[in-house]
Scaffold this motif. Sequence first.
Motif, short mmCIF file in Angstrom:
data_model
loop_
_atom_site.label_atom_id
_atom_site.label_comp_id
_atom_site.label_asym_id
_atom_site.label_seq_id
_atom_site.Cartn_x
_atom_site.Cartn_y
_atom_site.Cartn_z
N THR A 57 -5.78 91.40 -26.48
CA THR A 57 -5.66 92.82 -26.12
C THR A 57 -4.74 93.53 -27.09
O THR A 57 -5.01 94.67 -27.52
CB THR A 57 -5.15 92.96 -24.68
OG1 THR A 57 -6.04 92.31 -23.79
CG2 THR A 57 -5.04 94.43 -24.29
N HIS A 58 -3.63 92.88 -27.46
CA HIS A 58 -2.71 93.49 -28.43
C HIS A 58 -3.38 93.67 -29.79
O HIS A 58 -3.26 94.73 -30.41
CB HIS A 58 -1.47 92.60 -28.58
CG HIS A 58 -0.53 93.07 -29.65
ND1 HIS A 58 0.21 94.24 -29.54
CD2 HIS A 58 -0.22 92.55 -30.86
CE1 HIS A 58 0.93 94.40 -30.63
NE2 HIS A 58 0.69 93.39 -31.45
N SER A 64 -5.72 96.57 -29.71
CA SER A 64 -4.98 97.83 -29.77
C SER A 64 -4.57 98.17 -31.20
O SER A 64 -4.67 99.33 -31.64
CB SER A 64 -3.75 97.75 -28.87
OG SER A 64 -2.96 98.91 -28.98
N VAL A 65 -4.12 97.17 -31.96
CA VAL A 65 -3.73 97.40 -33.36
C VAL A 65 -4.93 97.84 -34.18
O VAL A 65 -4.85 98.78 -34.98
CB VAL A 65 -3.12 96.11 -33.96
CG1 VAL A 65 -2.91 96.27 -35.46
CG2 VAL A 65 -1.80 95.79 -33.29
N SER A 92 6.58 104.69 -24.30
CA SER A 92 6.75 103.25 -24.51
C SER A 92 7.85 102.98 -25.53
O SER A 92 8.65 102.06 -25.37
CB SER A 92 5.43 102.63 -24.98
OG SER A 92 4.43 102.73 -23.99
N ASP A 129 -3.62 88.43 -23.41
CA ASP A 129 -2.61 89.39 -23.86
C ASP A 129 -2.62 89.52 -25.39
O ASP A 129 -2.50 90.63 -25.92
CB ASP A 129 -1.23 88.97 -23.38
CG ASP A 129 -1.07 89.08 -21.88
OD1 ASP A 129 -1.92 89.73 -21.24
OD2 ASP A 129 -0.10 88.51 -21.34
N SER A 130 -2.75 88.40 -26.09
CA SER A 130 -2.76 88.45 -27.54
C SER A 130 -4.00 89.16 -28.07
O SER A 130 -3.92 89.97 -29.01
CB SER A 130 -2.70 87.02 -28.11
OG SER A 130 -1.50 86.38 -27.75
N GLU A 173 9.09 94.40 -31.79
CA GLU A 173 7.74 94.23 -32.33
C GLU A 173 7.10 95.59 -32.57
O GLU A 173 7.39 96.57 -31.89
CB GLU A 173 6.87 93.44 -31.34
CG GLU A 173 7.31 92.01 -31.15
CD GLU A 173 6.40 91.28 -30.20
OE1 GLU A 173 5.47 91.92 -29.66
OE2 GLU A 173 6.60 90.07 -30.00
#
Length: 242
Positions: A50-51, A54-55, A128, A47-48, A195
């Motif tokens: 992937t985040h 995305s950034v 979102s 998850d980290s 966030e």
Amino acid sequence: KTDFLANVSHELRTPLNAVIGFTDMLLMGYAGPVSDRQREYMGDIRDSATHLLSVINDILDLSRAEAAALPLDPRPLDLARLLRSTVRMLQPKADQGGLTLSLDVDPPALPAVVDEVRIRQVIVNLLSNAIKFTEPGGWVTITARRTVDAGQEEGGAGWIRIEIADDGIGMPPGEIERAFEPFVQLDAGFSRRFEGTGLGLPLARRLVEAHGGRLNLFSEPGEGTQAVILLPLPAEGGRDED
């Protein structure tokens, strides 16, 4: 700057994709049995990563958009179908937040000529945000209509008007334009509670403008927010070839 960010993004994305890929392989048991605690930790790693990926992608896209170098691939499609699939994708997130998420499209088919990936990126970002900034028990709605706008050039075919509205926390009207500035969040307390990098709205506006459209926000503190997208209809109507 664009070339530099493209090169750096490539160097960062390659190892990140490896981290995500090998983590998925471990989770699927390719290296042997996985305990519940190991599965939890590996899920956090994925998850980290992937985040972060995305950034990095948002930074690169925003840089390209500012340099008018963002590639678009506009094609005929049914915008209503894109909206329905996007709402289905985000429905679990709304359910998790205890929100009512609804869609109203009229007519049921909305032919348009757009870059499907980029417009979906805009809708996902705005939906979102609406879900994130709405308290449990609240609602988020998305409506889409054909419309004729006073700013439409003579001889134009009109617009598709997409509105994403919520009854969330809202923001002062004077802060709206600041929300479209890259890397900006409205205040320190806001940043701690929610966030985000502050890239989503600036990128969404530039993607809409790259299609010849407009994106505006309307909001009041405690009374929710409305994001309004205007996308130009094809001059001779549209044909769904999707």
